[in-house]
Design a protein around this motif. Structure first.
Motif, short mmCIF file in Angstrom:
data_model
loop_
_atom_site.label_atom_id
_atom_site.label_comp_id
_atom_site.label_asym_id
_atom_site.label_seq_id
_atom_site.Cartn_x
_atom_site.Cartn_y
_atom_site.Cartn_z
N GLN A 182 -48.97 -12.63 54.02
CA GLN A 182 -48.53 -11.90 52.53
C GLN A 182 -48.02 -13.70 51.74
O GLN A 182 -46.84 -14.23 52.39
CB GLN A 182 -47.32 -10.97 52.25
N GLU A 183 -47.96 -13.29 50.49
CA GLU A 183 -47.12 -14.56 49.76
C GLU A 183 -45.97 -14.74 50.26
O GLU A 183 -45.20 -14.25 50.47
CB GLU A 183 -47.35 -14.10 48.32
N THR A 185 -44.13 -15.64 52.89
CA THR A 185 -43.48 -14.86 54.14
C THR A 185 -44.43 -15.92 55.13
O THR A 185 -45.59 -16.55 55.10
CB THR A 185 -43.16 -13.81 53.90
N LEU A 198 -43.03 -9.79 58.11
CA LEU A 198 -43.09 -10.60 57.35
C LEU A 198 -41.62 -11.07 57.46
O LEU A 198 -40.55 -10.20 56.98
CB LEU A 198 -43.72 -10.48 56.13
N GLN A 381 -50.95 -15.31 50.19
CA GLN A 381 -51.55 -13.92 51.04
C GLN A 381 -52.86 -13.71 51.81
O GLN A 381 -53.84 -15.05 51.59
CB GLN A 381 -52.31 -12.92 49.75
N THR A 384 -57.98 -10.93 50.07
CA THR A 384 -58.28 -10.13 48.86
C THR A 384 -60.33 -9.92 48.47
O THR A 384 -60.91 -10.60 48.71
CB THR A 384 -57.47 -10.34 47.85
#
Ligand code: GLA
Length: 388
Positions: A182-183, A185, A198, A381, A384
Motif C-alpha cells: 500500500q502507498e 508503507t 503495514l 499501491q 490494481t
C-alpha cells in the motif's frame, strides 16, 4: 525507462489483436528494506511496493487460444489451452503460462484471451519484475474470468507459477508485496502464517535505488543452492533441537552451541538467516518510532551478513554500498533482492539525495567503467485493475 501511457497501450492492443482491450491492470515491482533470503525459511520480510510497474491490457477471445504480446521484447507468444508447455524462445511468456496453469490446477475454467504486456521494472535487477508480471497477469485473468480469489491466494498462485514454470524455488515475498502493498508503507510479513501489517514510512529520507547494471546470471542455480543449504541445516540440527521446522525456529545461541555439528558453509548460511530475522523485527519497531539512524544501521549490517555469511553479494554491489556509506546524507545501504548483481537500496536524507546521486554515480563509473542507474522510489499501491 519510458512506459507507454494508457492510450498508447490501448491503441497498440487494438492494432495487434484487431479488437479493443477490456481490462487494464498494473502490478508493482518491489524493493526489500530488510529480510533477505528469510522468506523461504519461514522468516520475516519488510518490503515496499515501488512506483515501477508491469502493465497488462487484456480481453477475452472466442477460441481456446492465448495470445500474448510483449511491447518491451517486441515479441509475441501464443498457445492453445488444450496443450501447452514453456516457450524457450520467449522466456517472459513462461510467467504467464505458469499463471494460467496454476489457475487451472485450482479448478478455474480458463478461456482464450489476448494480452498486451509492457512495463518499466528493470529486468533481472532484483526489483521483482517477474513477480510483477505474474501478479498483473493473474489479476487480468481473474477479472476476465470473473473469478473470486483472495489476495493472499493470488500471491500463492503466482509463487507456484514461478516455481513450476520457471524453476526458481522462490519464497512468497515478491508476489505478496506486489499484491498487497500500500502507498506510503512498508509491509511486515510473517512468511510462516502470512500474517502481515503495514507500517507507514514517515521519515525525512528517501529510498534510493542504485542499479549496478550487473545482471544476475548465476541467479536461479545459486538461489536454489542457498535454499537447499538452509533446509539441510535444519535437518542437521533437528536431532539436537527437536521440533524445528525451519531456520525461523532456531535461536542464535542454539546455533552457536551446535556449530561443531555444521560445516562452515552451513553455519554461516544459518547465521545470516537467523540474524536477519532479528534485524527485521528490530527494524519494524524502529520504523514505527521513526528512528531513522538506527534503522539505517540495520541496512549496513544486513549487507555485511549477505556479503560475508550468505555470500550472495558481488564486487559491484559491495562497491555501491561503500560509495553510498561515504556520502554524508546516507543513513544505510545494502543489496536488495536475491543478489549476485542487481540493485542496492539506500536510505538517504531528503536534502542530500542530489549530491548522493552525483557522487555515487561518479565513483561507480570511475571504478567499473559502467554508469549505474540511480533513482528515488516511492512506496506504492499493490496490484490494481479497471474495466475499459
Ligand atoms: C528473490 C525471491 C524472494 C526472496 C528474495 C531474497 O527475490 O523471489 O522470494 O527469497 O529473492 O530475499
Amino acid at each position: 525507462m519510458p512506459i507507454l501511457d494508457e492510450n498508447q497501450l490501448a491503441q497498440r492492443f487494438t492494432a495487434e489483436f484487431s479488437s479493443p482491450p477490456r481490462v487494464s491492470v498494473r502490478a508493482p515491482g518491489r524493493v526489500n528494506l530488510l529480510g533477505e533470503h528469510t522468506d523461504y525459511n519461514d522468516g520475516f520480510v519488510f518490503p515496499a511496493a515501488i512506483d515501477r510497474e508491469i502493465r497488462v491490457l487484456a480481453a477475452r477471445r472466442q477460441d481456446e487460444q492465448v495470445h500474448a504480446c510483449s511491447v518491451d521484447f517486441s515479441q509475441r507468444s501464443s498457445f492453445d489451452l488444450s496443450n501447452f508447455g514453456s516457450d524457450p524462445g520467449a522466456t517472459w511468456s513462461n510467467y504467464l503460462r505458469g499463471v494460467v496453469s496454476e489457475y487451472r490446477k485450482r479448478g478455474f475454467e480458463i478461456r482464450g484471451m489476448n494480452l498486451l504486456i509492457s512495463g518499466n521494472v528493470p529486468i533481472g535487477a532484483g526489483l521483482s519484475s517477474s513477480a510483477a508480471l505474474e501478479v498483473a497477469v493473474a489479476e487480468a485473468v481473474r477479472v476476465l474470468g470473473e473469478f473470486e480469489l483472495e489476495k493472499t491466494e493470488m500471491a500463492l498462485l503466482c509463487q507456484a507459477a514461478e516455481r513450476e514454470f520457471v524453476g526458481v524455488q522462490c519464497g512468497i515475498m515478491d508476489q505478496f508485496i506486489s499484491v498487497l502493498g500500500q502507498e506510503g508503507t512498508a509491509l511486515f510479513l510473517d512468511c510462516r502464517d502470512l500474517s502481515f501489517s503495514l507500517v507507514p514510512i514517515r521519515f525525512d529520507a528517501k529510498i534510493v535505488i542504485c542499479d549496478s547494471r550487473v545482471q544476475r546470471t548465476l541467479g536461479a542455480s545459486e538461489y536454489n543452492k542457498r535454499r537447499a543449504a538452509c533446509e539441510e541445516t535444519v535437518r542437521l540440527l533437528q536431532p539436537r533441537l527437536g521440533e524445528i521446522k525451519a531456520l525461523r525456529d532456531v535461536r542464535i545461541d542454539q546455533l552457536e552451541e551446535n556449530q561443531s555439528r555444521l560445516s562452515e558453509h552451513h553455519y554461516r548460511a544459518a547465521h545470516h538467516v537467523i540474524s536477519e530475522n532479528e534485524r527485521v523485527l528490530r527494524g519494524v519497531e524502529l520504523l514505527k518510532t521513526n528512528a531513522m539512524a538506527p534503522f539505517g544501521d540495520l541496512l549496513y549490517q544486513s549487507h555485511e551478513s549477505l556479503k560475508n555469511d550468505y555470500q550472495v553479494s558481488c564486487r559491484e554491489l559491495d562497491l555501491l554500498v561503500d560509495l553510498a556509506a561515504a556520502q554524508p546524507g546516507t543513513l544505510g545501504a545494502r543489496m536488495t533482492g536475491a543478489g549476485f548483481g542487481g540493485c542496492t537500496v539506500n536510505l538517504v536524507r531528503t536534502q542530500e539525495v542530489e549530491p548522493f546521486q552525483e557522487e555515487v554515480s561518479r565513483g561507480y563509473e570511475q571504478k567499473t567503467g559502467r554508469k549505474p542507474f540511480i533513482y528515488m522510489c516511492v512506496p506504492s499501491q499493490g496490484v490494481t485493475s479497471r474495466a475499459l
